[in-house]
Write a protein that holds these residues in place. Structure first.
Motif, PDB file in Angstrom:
ATOM      1  N   ALA A 237      43.151  74.467 -48.552  1.00 17.22           N
ATOM      2  CA  ALA A 237      44.157  74.404 -49.613  1.00 17.22           C
ATOM      3  C   ALA A 237      45.236  73.372 -49.293  1.00 17.22           C
ATOM      4  O   ALA A 237      45.759  72.708 -50.199  1.00 17.22           O
ATOM      5  N   GLU A 238      45.569  73.216 -48.023  1.00 18.56           N
ATOM      6  CA  GLU A 238      46.596  72.237 -47.640  1.00 18.56           C
ATOM      7  C   GLU A 238      46.147  70.810 -47.903  1.00 18.56           C
ATOM      8  O   GLU A 238      46.969  69.943 -48.230  1.00 18.56           O
ATOM      9  N   VAL A 239      44.853  70.563 -47.776  1.00 20.75           N
ATOM     10  CA  VAL A 239      44.340  69.229 -48.093  1.00 20.75           C
ATOM     11  C   VAL A 239      44.536  68.940 -49.577  1.00 20.75           C
ATOM     12  O   VAL A 239      44.955  67.845 -49.967  1.00 20.75           O
ATOM     13  N   VAL A 240      44.259  69.939 -50.417  1.00 24.14           N
ATOM     14  CA  VAL A 240      44.480  69.783 -51.858  1.00 24.14           C
ATOM     15  C   VAL A 240      45.962  69.533 -52.136  1.00 24.14           C
ATOM     16  O   VAL A 240      46.316  68.721 -52.990  1.00 24.14           O
ATOM     17  N   LEU A 241      46.820  70.218 -51.424  1.00 29.47           N
ATOM     18  CA  LEU A 241      48.260  70.035 -51.606  1.00 29.47           C
ATOM     19  C   LEU A 241      48.677  68.605 -51.264  1.00 29.47           C
ATOM     20  O   LEU A 241      49.509  68.002 -51.963  1.00 29.47           O
ATOM     21  N   ILE A 242      48.110  68.041 -50.210  1.00 34.70           N
ATOM     22  CA  ILE A 242      48.416  66.653 -49.854  1.00 34.70           C
ATOM     23  C   ILE A 242      48.000  65.726 -50.989  1.00 34.70           C
ATOM     24  O   ILE A 242      48.727  64.793 -51.357  1.00 34.70           O
ATOM     25  N   GLU A 243      46.840  65.977 -51.573  1.00 39.42           N
ATOM     26  CA  GLU A 243      46.394  65.173 -52.711  1.00 39.42           C
ATOM     27  C   GLU A 243      47.366  65.310 -53.876  1.00 39.42           C
ATOM     28  O   GLU A 243      47.650  64.338 -54.589  1.00 39.42           O
ATOM     29  N   THR A 244      47.882  66.511 -54.070  1.00 34.29           N
ATOM     30  CA  THR A 244      48.850  66.750 -55.137  1.00 34.29           C
ATOM     31  C   THR A 244      50.115  65.938 -54.903  1.00 34.29           C
ATOM     32  O   THR A 244      50.625  65.276 -55.806  1.00 34.29           O
TER      33      THR A 244
END
Length: 266
Positions: A237-244
């Motif tokens: 989920a943190e990887v997705v947050l970085i993309e966000t």
């Protein structure tokens, strides 16, 4: 001083110097993980839906919705992630500056050597092998994609056509990419600054197998990005947050995810 004493002294120096270097680097690495006082922190909520979709939103936005009476659908896992601003004082600026700069090399540290169990005996891994693999694949793809951009632009300035520039950027990325485990010597390399600096980007994944206890993303210095999570799903989920935060969008159909606006205020 006798010759024998001189020999003993030289041996002591030869042995002690490397050991001191290792001890110094290891201690410095531990210090990088320690939270710093007075750092700006922005909290995000990342929702993982049963169909595999992830949505990341600022905490105030999430709280406004839930306080208004809307409930999180059944089966949705919600992760609270803190993003720290150590370099600029603004967490989002730290992420952008770290991930969008030009580097000579980049290394993805996929976790401790315990991750090797996923390819041999997954039951021995303290965590979820499939989710760790997903997190590693996603951050590797994201980092390599961003790493290519300056080299693609460089090729265009040299007069290459679009196809040649893309090939040049691809080759540069492949030749400048490395994968490591978070071994003692990797910790020493990070602690001494050989990994994770203005020329060599290092992205470190720390999950439950590595002793991850908090869900946080931080950049303790230029060129070093650390993702820590209490579970491998939270790490993903943190990887997705970085993309966000980067406002990064994969081509339609390439990734099964959704990210929300990353606008937030101090």
């Amino acid at each position: 001083m006798s010759r024998r004493a001189l020999v003993y002294l030289l041996v002591l120096i030869i042995v002690a110097a490397p050991l001191g270097y290792i001890a110094y680097g290891y201690t410095q690495f531990s210090g990088l993980l320690a939270p710093k006082e007075n750092a700006t922190v922005h909290t995000y909520m990342v929702l993982h839906f049963p169909n595999g979709t992830y949505v990341a939103v600022p905490e105030p936005y999430y709280l406004n919705i839930t306080k208004g009476g809307k409930k999180v659908p059944v089966g949705v896992r919600v992760y609270s992630v803190d993003v720290f601003g150590y370099l600029t004082g603004f967490p989002e600026s730290d992420i952008n500056a770290t991930m969008l700069s030009k580097y000579e090399r980049f290394t993805i540290i996929v976790g401790s050597t315990k991750v090797k169990a996923c390819s041999k005996n997954p039951s021995e891994f303290r965590g979820d092998c499939s989710l760790r693999s997903a997190a590693v694949s996603e951050i590797s793809a994201l980092t390599s994609t961003l790493f290519k951009i300056p080299y693609y632009q460089e090729a265009l300035k040299k007069g290459m056509d679009n196809a040649s520039a893309r090939q040049y950027a691809y080759e540069q990325t492949i030749n400048r990419y490395d994968v490591r485990y978070l071994s003692m010597m990797t910790k020493v390399a990070i602690g001494t600054g050989r990994l994770g600096n203005k020329d060599h980007l290092a992205v470190v994944l720390i999950g439950p197998a590595e002793g991850g206890e908090e869900n946080r993303i931080f950049t303790p210095r230029r060129g070093l990005l650390i993702l820590e999570a209490s579970s491998d799903d939270a790490l993903r989920a943190e990887v997705v947050l970085i993309e966000t935060i980067l406002n990064f969008k994969w081509p339609s159909g390439e990734k099964n995810k959704q990210v929300a606006s990353n606008s937030t205020k101090s």
